[in-house]
Design a protein around this motif. Structure first.
Motif: not given
Length: 157
Positions: A140-150
């Motif tokens: 999921d793009p939102a999950l991917k973005d959140a994981l990348a920022r983390l």
């Protein structure tokens, strides 16, 4: 019987009134000198000195008031430098007041009460992008973005 409702007062109004008394006890007519210290004397002086209080001489009635003494808290190693710059500090403070309110400076050597600077919380966009590229594409793009920022935040530390 209905009691009249009081509206809530904003916190800055309440804090301002409480702090005004504390500043007045230290000889400051307002908090401006303390709050704007860095802008008044410059960052070079403010990095090593902070105003503690202003001492005013008591004068008999009918006599003109005397300039006050600005008491500065100064880092130990910088005390000599600040002492040599006292005429510049006096000029800057009196220019801010608009008249010769301060006649001399007294120095108290002590550690400054500094608020530690807040750490930079911004993430490197290149690090976020490189971590995002390592994640599976069907995520999921939102999950991917959140994981990348983390991941970037963890790597930063």
């Amino acid at each position: 019987m209905n009691k009249p409702r009081r509206s809530a007062r904003p916190l800055p109004d309440i804090a301002g009134a409480l702090l005004a008394d504390a500043f007045r006890k230290q000889g400051f007519s307002s908090s401006e000198l303390v709050v704007r210290w860095s802008a008044i004397v410059g960052d070079d002086v403010a990095a090593h000195a902070e105003p503690l209080k202003i001492q005013w001489q008591k004068v008999p009635d009918g006599q003109p008031s005397q300039p006050g003494t600005l008491v500065l808290r100064v880092d130990g190693p910088a005390a000599i430098e600040i002492q040599h710059m006292s005429h510049v500090i006096l000029e800057r403070v009196n220019r801010y007041f608009g008249f010769a309110a301060i006649g001399k400076i007294a120095i108290r050597q002590a550690p400054l009460r500094r608020v530690p600077p807040r750490p930079d919380r911004r993430l490197d966009p290149h690090a976020v992008q490189s971590i995002a590229e390592t994640l599976p594409g069907e995520t999921d793009p939102a999950l991917k973005d959140a994981l990348a920022r983390l991941g970037a935040a963890i790597k930063r530390k």
